[in-house]
Scaffold this motif. Structure first.
Motif, PDB file in Angstrom:
ATOM      1  N   ARG A  60       0.840  -1.188   0.000  1.00 12.01           N
ATOM      2  CA  ARG A  60       0.000   0.000   0.000  1.00 12.01           C
ATOM      3  C   ARG A  60       0.878   1.241   0.000  1.00 12.01           C
ATOM      4  O   ARG A  60       1.948   1.269   0.599  1.00 12.01           O
ATOM      5  CB  ARG A  60      -0.918   0.004   1.211  1.00 12.01           C
ATOM      6  CG  ARG A  60      -1.954  -1.142   1.154  1.00 12.01           C
ATOM      7  CD  ARG A  60      -2.682  -1.267   2.454  1.00 12.01           C
ATOM      8  NE  ARG A  60      -1.740  -1.281   3.545  1.00 12.01           N
ATOM      9  CZ  ARG A  60      -1.755  -0.436   4.575  1.00 12.01           C
ATOM     10  NH1 ARG A  60      -2.703   0.445   4.671  1.00 12.01           N
ATOM     11  NH2 ARG A  60      -0.844  -0.521   5.499  1.00 12.01           N
ATOM     12  N   GLU A 111      -1.341  -7.301  -0.219  1.00 10.46           N
ATOM     13  CA  GLU A 111      -2.223  -6.155   0.005  1.00 10.46           C
ATOM     14  C   GLU A 111      -1.710  -4.983  -0.813  1.00 10.46           C
ATOM     15  O   GLU A 111      -0.518  -4.684  -0.799  1.00 10.46           O
ATOM     16  CB  GLU A 111      -2.104  -5.711   1.470  1.00 10.46           C
ATOM     17  CG  GLU A 111      -3.066  -6.333   2.407  1.00 10.46           C
ATOM     18  CD  GLU A 111      -4.404  -5.624   2.444  1.00 10.46           C
ATOM     19  OE1 GLU A 111      -4.687  -4.757   1.604  1.00 10.46           O
ATOM     20  OE2 GLU A 111      -5.186  -5.980   3.327  1.00 10.46           O
ATOM     21  N   THR A 112      -2.617  -4.323  -1.513  1.00 13.65           N
ATOM     22  CA  THR A 112      -2.294  -3.004  -2.039  1.00 13.65           C
ATOM     23  C   THR A 112      -3.427  -2.078  -1.616  1.00 13.65           C
ATOM     24  O   THR A 112      -4.359  -2.507  -0.927  1.00 13.65           O
ATOM     25  CB  THR A 112      -2.177  -2.994  -3.582  1.00 13.65           C
ATOM     26  OG1 THR A 112      -3.482  -3.195  -4.136  1.00 13.65           O
ATOM     27  CG2 THR A 112      -1.237  -4.065  -4.080  1.00 13.65           C
ATOM     28  N   GLU A 113      -3.312  -0.828  -2.030  1.00 10.63           N
ATOM     29  CA  GLU A 113      -4.329   0.145  -1.635  1.00 10.63           C
ATOM     30  C   GLU A 113      -5.730  -0.300  -2.043  1.00 10.63           C
ATOM     31  O   GLU A 113      -6.675  -0.170  -1.266  1.00 10.63           O
ATOM     32  CB  GLU A 113      -3.995   1.474  -2.346  1.00 10.63           C
ATOM     33  CG  GLU A 113      -4.420   2.699  -1.609  1.00 10.63           C
ATOM     34  CD  GLU A 113      -3.678   2.848  -0.300  1.00 10.63           C
ATOM     35  OE1 GLU A 113      -4.349   2.896   0.732  1.00 10.63           O
ATOM     36  OE2 GLU A 113      -2.428   2.916  -0.303  1.00 10.63           O
ATOM     37  N   VAL A 116      -0.130 -13.754   0.083  1.00  9.87           N
ATOM     38  CA  VAL A 116      -1.110 -12.756   0.535  1.00  9.87           C
ATOM     39  C   VAL A 116      -0.519 -11.383   0.220  1.00  9.87           C
ATOM     40  O   VAL A 116       0.511 -11.014   0.776  1.00  9.87           O
ATOM     41  CB  VAL A 116      -1.383 -12.873   2.047  1.00  9.87           C
ATOM     42  CG1 VAL A 116      -2.339 -11.767   2.510  1.00  9.87           C
ATOM     43  CG2 VAL A 116      -1.943 -14.247   2.402  1.00  9.87           C
ATOM     44  N   ALA A 148      -6.568  -3.453  -3.678  1.00 15.02           N
ATOM     45  CA  ALA A 148      -6.775  -4.862  -4.004  1.00 15.02           C
ATOM     46  C   ALA A 148      -6.099  -5.761  -2.984  1.00 15.02           C
ATOM     47  O   ALA A 148      -5.170  -5.362  -2.290  1.00 15.02           O
ATOM     48  CB  ALA A 148      -6.238  -5.173  -5.405  1.00 15.02           C
ATOM     49  N   LEU A 149      -6.619  -6.978  -2.927  1.00 19.76           N
ATOM     50  CA  LEU A 149      -6.048  -8.010  -2.058  1.00 19.76           C
ATOM     51  C   LEU A 149      -5.997  -9.300  -2.856  1.00 19.76           C
ATOM     52  O   LEU A 149      -6.985  -9.688  -3.483  1.00 19.76           O
ATOM     53  CB  LEU A 149      -6.934  -8.212  -0.820  1.00 19.76           C
ATOM     54  CG  LEU A 149      -6.631  -9.450   0.033  1.00 19.76           C
ATOM     55  CD1 LEU A 149      -5.271  -9.315   0.721  1.00 19.76           C
ATOM     56  CD2 LEU A 149      -7.730  -9.672   1.072  1.00 19.76           C
ATOM     57  N   LEU A 150      -4.838  -9.951  -2.835  1.00 17.64           N
ATOM     58  CA  LEU A 150      -4.687 -11.256  -3.487  1.00 17.64           C
ATOM     59  C   LEU A 150      -4.399 -12.322  -2.449  1.00 17.64           C
ATOM     60  O   LEU A 150      -3.527 -12.136  -1.594  1.00 17.64           O
ATOM     61  CB  LEU A 150      -3.518 -11.206  -4.486  1.00 17.64           C
ATOM     62  CG  LEU A 150      -3.029 -12.572  -4.994  1.00 17.64           C
ATOM     63  CD1 LEU A 150      -4.075 -13.237  -5.894  1.00 17.64           C
ATOM     64  CD2 LEU A 150      -1.698 -12.439  -5.721  1.00 17.64           C
TER      65      LEU A 150
END
Lengths: 362, 362
Positions: free
Chosen positions: A310, A330-332, A328, A334-336
């Protein structure tokens, strides 16, 4: 450090293999995917290359839409050294244009071409091999680096190496496409094959001669762009000519046709960082084999690749309980989550995003 | 709808079983954990109870720190009906205070006590059973609802039911603590045991008499608070007296000692929503058994419980590839990933957060 030595760092690309971290406007080389999570792959590449030539002789070729983001991660590179391709046309036009641009400054230039998004774990080994390859190129032989293979990798192309040339290089006999496992195992055993690293070394004039010979359409296009350099019509000419250049890789368009071609074996912890699996392999991991941001809370969890990319600085608590071998990210926006073993299948997700019209997430 | 009928909704609690969604300042009842993901459990509870008595006769007992948040999810409840406990003292003081408060308005009050954080899937069944239980309570017998068990659940307490009373209720013979599986199976087979739902029904005066008899210290404390009602010293008295009330549950302190006690069997899709596993069981799931926010991208993924409880409205793309039977919960400042099967172990995480000093995440 020779004053005629230059480097071209290819920093285009729109990789989807690191979604959701990588995006059209934030491709792989702008991300901190290497073992040093404090800086981008491009920043690390420039730092490494500066041991061979200074910032003012490093040219970065990237896409028009990435100019600002590129400048932000390598502010020491003068803006006039950052070449903005109006559209991506594969590596041959990129290298031809950058080479012509360097030759206009220095007809004696000897040039190293590198990718911005690879990882090297031994900087000393890297510098030693680059110096050797540049020295060979300086004598008029186009040269590449072949990485000494450590496993029967099916994700890389190979180069068959011939006899020693007596200058630290071997003759490069042929390029081999990404093999199947059986072929990869045979090549590994034979000891005559090296991984194609995508590093190239040449005198500028030798490369232009090779392009003249093997890609005459490209050569004539580049001459038009060259003629407009520093004129009022420079930008306009680039916009008109560049999109029409033949879209071909330097490997296929030039290297496979050039003779003699030299290859310097290299062994400096190289990786092209092809997937989240590779990022995990390269990362510093805790005693449970987790790669995770400091401050994460991992309980009864093993082998995970956790990343928080993020932009904002506020702390997010990433907590895993009883999770094994997962990715796993996390970005601002999206989540993978996926098993690490499926890293190569990430395209299924980006293809689906594209189909569903989520262009803002690509 | 009888004009002397009132409801007390217990909405305290600081559950950690829904971390990272539930927090000290946002406990379970304020979250949309039921099948209707558009409203909180408390909102749904109030909506249900309004079929039995109107908003102005619904009293909500909660913690001082939750007053504002509670008001936001059930704005139709008059603020004077929202009781703020200075400190949590278990259910007996809560019910005693709320009952006294109702009696001061209506000495003839018949009161239903419910939890704010349970789920009921059949509103019709709920209303029918509540009406029956209130009718029994109106005759002077403290009454409870026993849920007809559908499985040998070890997570609930049980009530042994005796003979029919002829008024739709049975005699409640004894309370049984959460059993082991073998005991639970025997109870299920016998047909004489019901789940202890935590619903209670009584005339206000009967409850105060029972508290006088079985918890005299609580009764005398409540009299002090009662005496200060609507005076200048009301808040001060509450702050002084409430923390010293005996911390005891209504089950142990009163219900297990009261005789006769009636139990009305109920079968209206009741759940106390004990863990993320239960939320998943109750949720609307897609054809691959995933419970996930609309707009999520789930590929080759089955049986997952995905929740996005961030306060901000901006869309986050939650993407799962090849993930099975996991819980993935996003909040503004935390992310949880764990196998669904480990939902009961979540306390390991919250305990660790507490030990590590992450009080802002609890």
């Amino acid at each position: 450090m020779n004053s005629h030595w230059y480097a071209i760092i290819m920093a285009g690309g729109a990789g989807t293999r690191f979604w959701p971290a990588s995006r059209r406007r934030r491709p792989k080389q702008l991300l901190a995917l290497g073992p040093d999570t404090s800086r981008s792959l491009l920043t690390a590449t420039v730092a490494r290359v500066k041991a061979v030539c200074p910032s003012e002789r490093i040219v970065i070729a990237t896409g028009e839409h990435l100019i600002q983001a590129t400048h932000e991660v390598v502010p020491e590179i003068p803006m006039r050294n950052v070449l903005a391709e109006p559209v991506p046309r594969n590596t041959a036009p990129c290298i031809a244009w950058a080479t012509a641009s360097i030759l206009s400054r220095d007809p004696e230039a000897v040039i190293a071409v590198l990718s911005a998004d690879h990882v090297v774990t031994s900087d000393e080994g890297f510098v030693e091999v680059i110096n050797r390859a540049m020295t060979v190129a300086q004598t008029g032989t186009i040269t590449t680096i072949g990485i000494v293979p450590t496993r029967p990798e099916t994700g890389y192309g190979y180069i068959e190496a011939g006899v020693e040339r007596g200058d630290g290089a071997k003759a490069a006999l042929r390029f081999v496409e990404k093999p199947d496992l059986a072929t990869a195992e045979k090549m590994l055993t034979s000891g005559n094959y090296l991984w194609n690293s995508g590093f190239f070394f040449f005198r500028g004039r030798d490369m232009m001669a090779a392009i003249d010979k093997h890609l005459p359409d490209l050569a004539s296009g580049i001459r038009k762009i060259d003629a407009a350099r520093d004129s009022n019509s420079e930008t306009e000419t680039l916009k008109q000519v560049f999109p029409l250049l033949p879209s071909v890789s330097i490997d296929v368009g030039v290297m496979e046709k050039v003779s003699p071609l030299a290859v310097v074996p290299g062994d400096f912890g190289w990786s092209d960082v092809g997937s989240w699996q590779t990022v995990w392999e390269l990362a510093h991991r805790d005693e449970n084999d987790n790669a995770a941001p400091s401050g994460s809370l991992l309980i009864d969890s093993r082998g995970n690749m956790v990343a928080d990319l993020r932009a904002s600085g506020d702390k997010k608590m990433i907590a895993l309980l009883g999770v094994e071998d997962m990715v796993v990210v996390e970005t601002e926006d999206a989540l993978l989550v996926m098993p690490r073993s499926r890293s190569q299948e990430l395209r299924k997700l980006t293809d689906a995003l594209s189909k569903l019209g989520h262009h803002d997430k690509l």
